[in-house]
Write a protein that holds these residues in place. Structure first.
Motif, PDB file in Angstrom:
ATOM      1  N   THR A   1      -8.841   1.236 -14.989  1.00  0.00           N
ATOM      2  CA  THR A   1      -7.853   0.583 -13.734  1.00  0.00           C
ATOM      3  C   THR A   1      -7.293   1.858 -12.790  1.00  0.00           C
ATOM      4  OG1 THR A   1      -5.916   0.280 -14.836  1.00  0.00           O
ATOM      5  CG2 THR A   1      -7.504  -1.640 -14.780  1.00  0.00           C
ATOM      6  N   GLY A   2      -7.218   2.762 -13.206  1.00  0.00           N
ATOM      7  CA  GLY A   2      -6.437   3.486 -12.494  1.00  0.00           C
ATOM      8  C   GLY A   2      -4.920   3.226 -12.116  1.00  0.00           C
ATOM      9  N   GLU A   3      -4.060   3.403 -13.270  1.00  0.00           N
ATOM     10  CA  GLU A   3      -2.823   2.934 -13.147  1.00  0.00           C
ATOM     11  C   GLU A   3      -2.048   3.437 -12.033  1.00  0.00           C
ATOM     12  OE1 GLU A   3       1.011   3.081 -16.085  1.00  0.00           O
ATOM     13  OE2 GLU A   3      -0.811   1.605 -16.747  1.00  0.00           O
ATOM     14  N   ASN A   4      -2.071   4.764 -11.394  1.00  0.00           N
ATOM     15  CA  ASN A   4      -1.296   5.427 -10.626  1.00  0.00           C
ATOM     16  C   ASN A   4      -1.654   4.914  -9.320  1.00  0.00           C
ATOM     17  OD1 ASN A   4       0.168   7.062 -12.595  1.00  0.00           O
ATOM     18  ND2 ASN A   4      -1.494   8.739 -12.619  1.00  0.00           N
ATOM     19  N   ASP A   5      -3.009   4.668  -9.133  1.00  0.00           N
ATOM     20  CA  ASP A   5      -3.539   4.078  -7.750  1.00  0.00           C
ATOM     21  C   ASP A   5      -2.803   2.859  -7.541  1.00  0.00           C
ATOM     22  OD1 ASP A   5      -4.776   6.481  -7.663  1.00  0.00           O
ATOM     23  OD2 ASP A   5      -6.751   5.645  -8.203  1.00  0.00           O
ATOM     24  N   SER A   6      -2.915   1.863  -8.501  1.00  0.00           N
ATOM     25  CA  SER A   6      -2.565   0.482  -8.428  1.00  0.00           C
ATOM     26  C   SER A   6      -1.069   0.521  -8.195  1.00  0.00           C
ATOM     27  CB  SER A   6      -2.847  -0.348  -9.596  1.00  0.00           C
ATOM     28  OG  SER A   6      -2.135   0.028 -10.817  1.00  0.00           O
ATOM     29  N   THR A   7      -0.247   1.532  -8.734  1.00  0.00           N
ATOM     30  CA  THR A   7       1.223   1.517  -8.447  1.00  0.00           C
ATOM     31  C   THR A   7       1.574   1.885  -7.266  1.00  0.00           C
ATOM     32  OG1 THR A   7       1.190   2.226 -10.747  1.00  0.00           O
ATOM     33  CG2 THR A   7       3.438   2.555  -9.490  1.00  0.00           C
ATOM     34  N   VAL A   8       0.814   3.057  -6.596  1.00  0.00           N
ATOM     35  CA  VAL A   8       1.357   3.303  -5.008  1.00  0.00           C
ATOM     36  C   VAL A   8       0.765   2.082  -4.214  1.00  0.00           C
ATOM     37  CG1 VAL A   8       0.459   4.960  -3.512  1.00  0.00           C
ATOM     38  CG2 VAL A   8       0.933   5.851  -5.606  1.00  0.00           C
ATOM     39  N   ALA A   9      -0.237   1.686  -4.489  1.00  0.00           N
ATOM     40  CA  ALA A   9      -0.806   0.384  -3.708  1.00  0.00           C
ATOM     41  C   ALA A   9       0.219  -0.696  -3.644  1.00  0.00           C
ATOM     42  CB  ALA A   9      -2.068  -0.046  -4.277  1.00  0.00           C
ATOM     43  N   HIS A  10       0.532  -0.916  -4.932  1.00  0.00           N
ATOM     44  CA  HIS A  10       1.661  -2.079  -4.686  1.00  0.00           C
ATOM     45  C   HIS A  10       2.993  -1.856  -4.292  1.00  0.00           C
ATOM     46  CE1 HIS A  10       3.720  -5.506  -6.758  1.00  0.00           C
ATOM     47  NE2 HIS A  10       4.721  -4.821  -6.879  1.00  0.00           N
ATOM     48  N   ALA A  11       3.320  -0.403  -4.205  1.00  0.00           N
ATOM     49  CA  ALA A  11       4.498  -0.288  -3.580  1.00  0.00           C
ATOM     50  C   ALA A  11       4.429  -0.173  -2.097  1.00  0.00           C
ATOM     51  CB  ALA A  11       4.984   1.245  -4.011  1.00  0.00           C
ATOM     52  N   LEU A  12       3.163  -0.099  -1.356  1.00  0.00           N
ATOM     53  CA  LEU A  12       3.049   0.002  -0.079  1.00  0.00           C
ATOM     54  C   LEU A  12       2.994  -1.666   0.121  1.00  0.00           C
ATOM     55  CD1 LEU A  12       2.260   1.045   2.485  1.00  0.00           C
ATOM     56  CD2 LEU A  12      -0.104   1.044   1.841  1.00  0.00           C
ATOM     57  N   THR A  13       2.401  -2.425  -0.372  1.00  0.00           N
ATOM     58  CA  THR A  13       2.230  -3.796  -0.336  1.00  0.00           C
ATOM     59  C   THR A  13       3.565  -4.488  -0.492  1.00  0.00           C
ATOM     60  OG1 THR A  13      -0.057  -3.745  -1.342  1.00  0.00           O
ATOM     61  CG2 THR A  13       1.025  -6.104  -1.253  1.00  0.00           C
ATOM     62  N   LYS A  14       4.238  -4.121  -1.362  1.00  0.00           N
ATOM     63  CA  LYS A  14       5.739  -4.619  -1.386  1.00  0.00           C
ATOM     64  C   LYS A  14       6.667  -4.232  -0.344  1.00  0.00           C
ATOM     65  CE  LYS A  14       8.901  -6.512  -4.503  1.00  0.00           C
ATOM     66  NZ  LYS A  14       8.624  -7.801  -4.865  1.00  0.00           N
ATOM     67  N   GLN A  15       6.327  -3.262   0.127  1.00  0.00           N
ATOM     68  CA  GLN A  15       7.223  -2.557   1.283  1.00  0.00           C
ATOM     69  C   GLN A  15       6.584  -3.504   2.792  1.00  0.00           C
ATOM     70  OE1 GLN A  15       6.236   1.403   2.674  1.00  0.00           O
ATOM     71  NE2 GLN A  15       8.043   1.530   3.920  1.00  0.00           N
ATOM     72  N   ILE A  16       5.406  -3.675   2.621  1.00  0.00           N
ATOM     73  CA  ILE A  16       4.784  -4.695   3.933  1.00  0.00           C
ATOM     74  C   ILE A  16       5.529  -6.066   3.758  1.00  0.00           C
ATOM     75  CG2 ILE A  16       2.871  -5.666   4.852  1.00  0.00           C
ATOM     76  CD1 ILE A  16       1.368  -2.949   4.204  1.00  0.00           C
ATOM     77  N   TYR A  17       5.258  -6.537   2.565  1.00  0.00           N
ATOM     78  CA  TYR A  17       5.880  -8.005   2.129  1.00  0.00           C
ATOM     79  C   TYR A  17       7.210  -7.919   2.600  1.00  0.00           C
ATOM     80  CZ  TYR A  17       6.993 -12.382  -0.346  1.00  0.00           C
ATOM     81  OH  TYR A  17       7.417 -13.535  -0.531  1.00  0.00           O
ATOM     82  N   ASN A  18       8.096  -6.820   2.310  1.00  0.00           N
ATOM     83  CA  ASN A  18       9.527  -7.239   2.595  1.00  0.00           C
ATOM     84  C   ASN A  18       9.783  -7.423   3.974  1.00  0.00           C
ATOM     85  OD1 ASN A  18      10.349  -7.685  -0.123  1.00  0.00           O
ATOM     86  ND2 ASN A  18      10.601  -5.100  -0.220  1.00  0.00           N
ATOM     87  N   ARG A  19       8.918  -6.732   4.916  1.00  0.00           N
ATOM     88  CA  ARG A  19       9.156  -6.715   6.354  1.00  0.00           C
ATOM     89  C   ARG A  19       8.762  -8.123   6.847  1.00  0.00           C
ATOM     90  NH1 ARG A  19       5.919  -1.618   7.361  1.00  0.00           N
ATOM     91  NH2 ARG A  19       3.777  -2.826   8.038  1.00  0.00           N
ATOM     92  N   LEU A  20       7.905  -8.848   6.096  1.00  0.00           N
ATOM     93  CA  LEU A  20       7.261 -10.201   6.856  1.00  0.00           C
ATOM     94  C   LEU A  20       8.244 -11.114   7.173  1.00  0.00           C
ATOM     95  CD1 LEU A  20       3.977 -10.547   4.853  1.00  0.00           C
ATOM     96  CD2 LEU A  20       4.403  -9.462   6.882  1.00  0.00           C
ATOM     97  N   ARG A  21       8.120 -12.021   8.264  1.00  0.00           N
ATOM     98  CA  ARG A  21       9.026 -13.067   8.714  1.00  0.00           C
ATOM     99  C   ARG A  21       8.142 -14.380   8.821  1.00  0.00           C
ATOM    100  NH1 ARG A  21      13.840 -11.027  10.132  1.00  0.00           N
ATOM    101  NH2 ARG A  21      14.480 -12.774  11.359  1.00  0.00           N
ATOM    102  N   TYR A  22       8.871 -15.408   8.547  1.00  0.00           N
ATOM    103  CA  TYR A  22       8.585 -16.732   8.553  1.00  0.00           C
ATOM    104  C   TYR A  22       8.895 -17.659   9.654  1.00  0.00           C
ATOM    105  CZ  TYR A  22       7.453 -21.717   7.110  1.00  0.00           C
ATOM    106  OH  TYR A  22       7.106 -22.887   7.275  1.00  0.00           O
ATOM    107  N   VAL A  23       7.970 -17.945  10.643  1.00  0.00           N
ATOM    108  CA  VAL A  23       8.395 -19.070  11.868  1.00  0.00           C
ATOM    109  C   VAL A  23       8.172 -20.516  11.412  1.00  0.00           C
ATOM    110  CG1 VAL A  23       7.996 -19.398  14.158  1.00  0.00           C
ATOM    111  CG2 VAL A  23       7.992 -17.046  13.464  1.00  0.00           C
ATOM    112  N   GLU A  24       9.389 -21.184  11.078  1.00  0.00           N
ATOM    113  CA  GLU A  24       9.035 -22.570  10.388  1.00  0.00           C
ATOM    114  C   GLU A  24       8.416 -23.697  11.787  1.00  0.00           C
ATOM    115  OE1 GLU A  24      11.090 -25.715   8.129  1.00  0.00           O
ATOM    116  OE2 GLU A  24      12.328 -24.140   8.903  1.00  0.00           O
ATOM    117  N   ARG A  25       8.703 -23.387  12.812  1.00  0.00           N
ATOM    118  CA  ARG A  25       8.174 -24.223  13.894  1.00  0.00           C
ATOM    119  C   ARG A  25       6.668 -23.939  14.079  1.00  0.00           C
ATOM    120  NH1 ARG A  25      11.099 -20.460  16.928  1.00  0.00           N
ATOM    121  NH2 ARG A  25       9.614 -19.231  18.324  1.00  0.00           N
ATOM    122  N   GLU A  26       6.003 -22.820  13.888  1.00  0.00           N
ATOM    123  CA  GLU A  26       4.526 -22.699  14.050  1.00  0.00           C
ATOM    124  C   GLU A  26       3.933 -22.477  12.774  1.00  0.00           C
ATOM    125  OE1 GLU A  26       3.922 -19.595  16.954  1.00  0.00           O
ATOM    126  OE2 GLU A  26       5.598 -20.114  17.948  1.00  0.00           O
TER     127      GLU A  26
END
Length: 190
Positions: free
Chosen positions: A138-163
């Motif tokens: 699985t290439g554990e190091n690659d998945s850890t780096v990719a997960h850290a980047l995905t987590k960083q992107i996820y943390n800045r996402l916002r939700y607009v309820e009206r739309e």
């Protein structure tokens, strides 16, 4: 492009719609037994974790490890079988009127003890080899780096309820507020 302050952070929405509850209690009474009337006392405790469907769909993606935990039942069964094989000779000697000086019986008990030990050693070696191969594939190091980047992107996402959308204020990308929309948005940006 949307305003950076539109909506609420996606992490806040998921936290707000996730609830962990705990409960506990005690009870008592009297009961009739052969010794007479006996007092009884009991305690119970537990907890529950619940989320709304929207919080479940928009929860942060979890890292996938290379380890398949489906082998745990096999390990338990191997350990139980090895223990039974190792204990069987002692059980035979204890509950049967067999002469412990019998050469055939001693040979069987020795084989069973070594057979159980071999089962345990074989299971251990198999586990190590399988886990090492899965981690390597699985290439554990690659998945850890990719997960850290995905987590960083996820943390800045916002939700607009009206739309009913989610968007990234940094890049301006947006998508529907659903599991598929979240997955697509994270794939586009990483």
């Amino acid at each position: 492009m949307r305003n950076v302050t539109d909506g609420i952070p996606l992490t806040a929405l998921v936290a707000k719609e996730s609830v962990k509850t705990g409960w506990n209690g005690a009870g008592g009474g009297f009961g009739l037994s052969s010794a007479g009337i006996a007092p009884m006392l009991g305690f119970a405790a537990g907890s529950a974790y619940s989320r709304t469907e929207r919080a479940r769909d928009l929860a942060a993606p979890q890292i996938k490890t290379g380890v398949d935990f489906g082998i745990i039942p096999q390990l338990v069964m191997t350990s139980v079988a090895a223990g039974f094989i190792m204990y069987l000779p002692d059980m035979m000697l204890r509950y049967r009127s067999i002469d412990p000086g019998d050469r055939a019986l001693r040979a069987i008990t020795t084989l069973m003890h070594w057979g159980g030990a071999a089962c345990i050693a074989g299971a251990f070696i198999w586990i190590v080899v399988v886990l090492m191969n899965q981690t390597r594939e699985t290439g554990e190091n690659d998945s850890t780096v990719a997960h850290a980047l995905t987590k960083q992107i996820y943390n800045r996402l916002r939700y607009v309820e009206r739309e009913h959308i989610i968007f990234d204020p940094t890049t301006g990308q947006e998508g529907p507020a659903s599991k598929e929309g979240l997955t697509n948005l994270l794939k586009q940006e990483s």
